[in-house]
Design a protein around this motif. Structure first.
Motif, mmCIF file in Angstrom:
data_model
loop_
_atom_site.group_PDB
_atom_site.id
_atom_site.type_symbol
_atom_site.label_atom_id
_atom_site.label_comp_id
_atom_site.label_asym_id
_atom_site.label_seq_id
_atom_site.Cartn_x
_atom_site.Cartn_y
_atom_site.Cartn_z
ATOM 1 N N ILE A 55 7.509 5.983 -20.517
ATOM 2 C CA ILE A 55 7.276 6.908 -21.579
ATOM 3 C C ILE A 55 6.041 7.658 -21.326
ATOM 4 N N SER A 56 4.987 7.449 -20.552
ATOM 5 C CA SER A 56 3.738 8.273 -20.572
ATOM 6 C C SER A 56 3.886 9.260 -19.462
ATOM 7 N N ARG A 57 5.179 9.567 -18.992
ATOM 8 C CA ARG A 57 5.221 10.544 -18.089
ATOM 9 C C ARG A 57 5.716 12.093 -18.404
ATOM 10 N N THR A 58 4.525 12.275 -19.298
ATOM 11 C CA THR A 58 4.902 13.590 -20.217
ATOM 12 C C THR A 58 4.844 14.845 -19.510
ATOM 13 N N THR A 59 4.241 14.931 -18.012
ATOM 14 C CA THR A 59 4.342 15.921 -17.328
ATOM 15 C C THR A 59 5.439 16.039 -16.479
ATOM 16 N N ARG A 60 6.084 15.173 -16.286
ATOM 17 C CA ARG A 60 7.355 15.168 -15.420
ATOM 18 C C ARG A 60 8.169 16.030 -15.784
ATOM 19 N N THR A 61 8.919 16.907 -14.866
ATOM 20 C CA THR A 61 9.968 17.941 -15.047
ATOM 21 C C THR A 61 11.136 17.230 -14.877
ATOM 22 N N GLU A 62 11.363 16.454 -14.102
ATOM 23 C CA GLU A 62 12.651 15.459 -13.895
ATOM 24 C C GLU A 62 12.845 14.152 -14.770
ATOM 25 N N PRO A 63 14.091 13.886 -14.958
ATOM 26 C CA PRO A 63 14.295 12.675 -15.633
ATOM 27 C C PRO A 63 13.960 11.314 -14.898
ATOM 28 N N LEU A 64 13.517 10.490 -15.524
ATOM 29 C CA LEU A 64 12.956 9.322 -15.009
ATOM 30 C C LEU A 64 13.633 7.982 -15.694
ATOM 31 N N THR A 65 14.201 7.193 -14.446
ATOM 32 C CA THR A 65 14.992 6.203 -15.119
ATOM 33 C C THR A 65 14.366 4.600 -14.918
ATOM 34 N N LYS A 66 14.298 3.698 -15.913
ATOM 35 C CA LYS A 66 14.134 2.558 -15.556
ATOM 36 C C LYS A 66 14.868 1.283 -16.183
ATOM 37 N N GLU A 67 14.980 -0.007 -15.450
ATOM 38 C CA GLU A 67 15.554 -1.021 -16.225
ATOM 39 C C GLU A 67 14.803 -1.751 -17.107
ATOM 40 N N LEU A 68 15.112 -1.780 -18.440
ATOM 41 C CA LEU A 68 14.286 -2.426 -19.375
ATOM 42 C C LEU A 68 15.155 -3.305 -20.340
ATOM 43 N N ARG A 69 14.516 -4.358 -20.750
ATOM 44 C CA ARG A 69 15.203 -5.286 -21.850
ATOM 45 C C ARG A 69 14.889 -4.906 -23.205
ATOM 46 N N LEU A 70 15.607 -4.429 -24.050
ATOM 47 C CA LEU A 70 15.462 -4.156 -25.410
ATOM 48 C C LEU A 70 16.082 -4.893 -26.301
ATOM 49 N N LYS A 71 15.354 -5.013 -27.754
ATOM 50 C CA LYS A 71 15.616 -6.149 -28.604
ATOM 51 C C LYS A 71 16.725 -5.349 -29.493
ATOM 52 N N THR A 72 17.756 -6.202 -29.628
ATOM 53 C CA THR A 72 18.806 -5.738 -30.623
ATOM 54 C C THR A 72 18.678 -6.094 -32.008
ATOM 55 N N LEU A 73 19.602 -5.882 -32.782
ATOM 56 C CA LEU A 73 19.534 -6.262 -34.246
ATOM 57 C C LEU A 73 19.653 -7.448 -34.581
ATOM 58 N N ASN A 74 20.187 -8.421 -33.718
ATOM 59 C CA ASN A 74 20.159 -10.088 -33.862
ATOM 60 C C ASN A 74 19.187 -10.637 -33.180
ATOM 61 N N GLY A 75 18.102 -9.921 -32.695
ATOM 62 C CA GLY A 75 16.872 -10.575 -32.152
ATOM 63 C C GLY A 75 17.065 -10.689 -30.890
ATOM 64 N N SER A 76 18.365 -10.633 -30.013
ATOM 65 C CA SER A 76 18.329 -10.859 -28.591
ATOM 66 C C SER A 76 17.930 -9.731 -27.838
ATOM 67 N N PHE A 77 17.806 -10.066 -26.485
ATOM 68 C CA PHE A 77 17.338 -8.931 -25.673
ATOM 69 C C PHE A 77 18.349 -8.699 -24.572
ATOM 70 N N LEU A 78 18.791 -7.521 -24.486
ATOM 71 C CA LEU A 78 19.952 -6.982 -23.625
ATOM 72 C C LEU A 78 19.183 -6.080 -22.373
ATOM 73 N N SER A 79 19.740 -6.116 -21.414
ATOM 74 C CA SER A 79 19.310 -5.315 -20.326
ATOM 75 C C SER A 79 19.925 -3.710 -20.370
ATOM 76 N N PHE A 80 18.984 -2.874 -20.180
ATOM 77 C CA PHE A 80 19.558 -1.648 -20.266
ATOM 78 C C PHE A 80 18.966 -0.550 -19.330
ATOM 79 N N THR A 81 19.829 0.385 -18.716
ATOM 80 C CA THR A 81 19.172 1.459 -18.066
ATOM 81 C C THR A 81 18.829 2.491 -18.868
ATOM 82 N N CYS A 82 17.314 2.744 -18.926
ATOM 83 C CA CYS A 82 17.006 3.682 -19.692
ATOM 84 C C CYS A 82 16.499 4.965 -18.955
ATOM 85 N N THR A 83 16.910 6.301 -19.305
ATOM 86 C CA THR A 83 16.503 7.469 -18.720
ATOM 87 C C THR A 83 16.128 8.378 -19.863
ATOM 88 N N ILE A 84 14.939 8.862 -19.375
ATOM 89 C CA ILE A 84 13.972 9.706 -20.310
ATOM 90 C C ILE A 84 13.504 11.060 -19.698
#
Length: 108
Positions: A55-84
């Motif tokens: 998220i802190s890559r505001t000066t990048r002009t190219e998309p950036l991708t990371k593998e992250l675990r995100l909290k879902t509605l039921n409180g569990s964490f699932l793995s996601f490929t996130c691109t910003i």
């Protein structure tokens, strides 16, 4: 993206600002995640450093991708490929569940 597009957008999408405040999100994101005041509460504590790098890559002009675990509605964490991708001070973040990616490869 306009409201109509976000309603039918097929993936979890977040529009955020430089502080991580969620400005808008797709229906998929709203249905899957507990929409918090900011994006930081969705990340697993052990993935915070990777999330900061993403998220802190505001000066990048190219998309950036990371593998992250995100909290879902039921409180569990699932793995996601996130691109910003940043557009001035606004980021467009798409998260694809890793299981979904594996299923696509198996079906092809």
């Amino acid at each position: 993206m306009n409201e109509k597009t976000l309603e039918f957008f097929p993936l979890p999408y977040f529009k955020i600002n430089v502080t991580g405040e969620i400005l808008n999100c797709s229906k998929q994101a709203n249905d899957l995640f507990n929409k918090e005041l900011d994006i930081w509460r969705l990340f697993h504590i052990n993935d915070r450093q990777k999330a900061i790098e993403l998220i802190s890559r505001t000066t990048r002009t190219e998309p950036l991708t990371k593998e992250l675990r995100l909290k879902t509605l039921n409180g569990s964490f699932l793995s996601f490929t996130c691109t910003i991708n940043w557009e001035n001070d606004i980021a467009h973040l798409i998260c694809v569940e890793k299981a979904s990616l594996s299923e696509c490869k198996l079906e092809s």
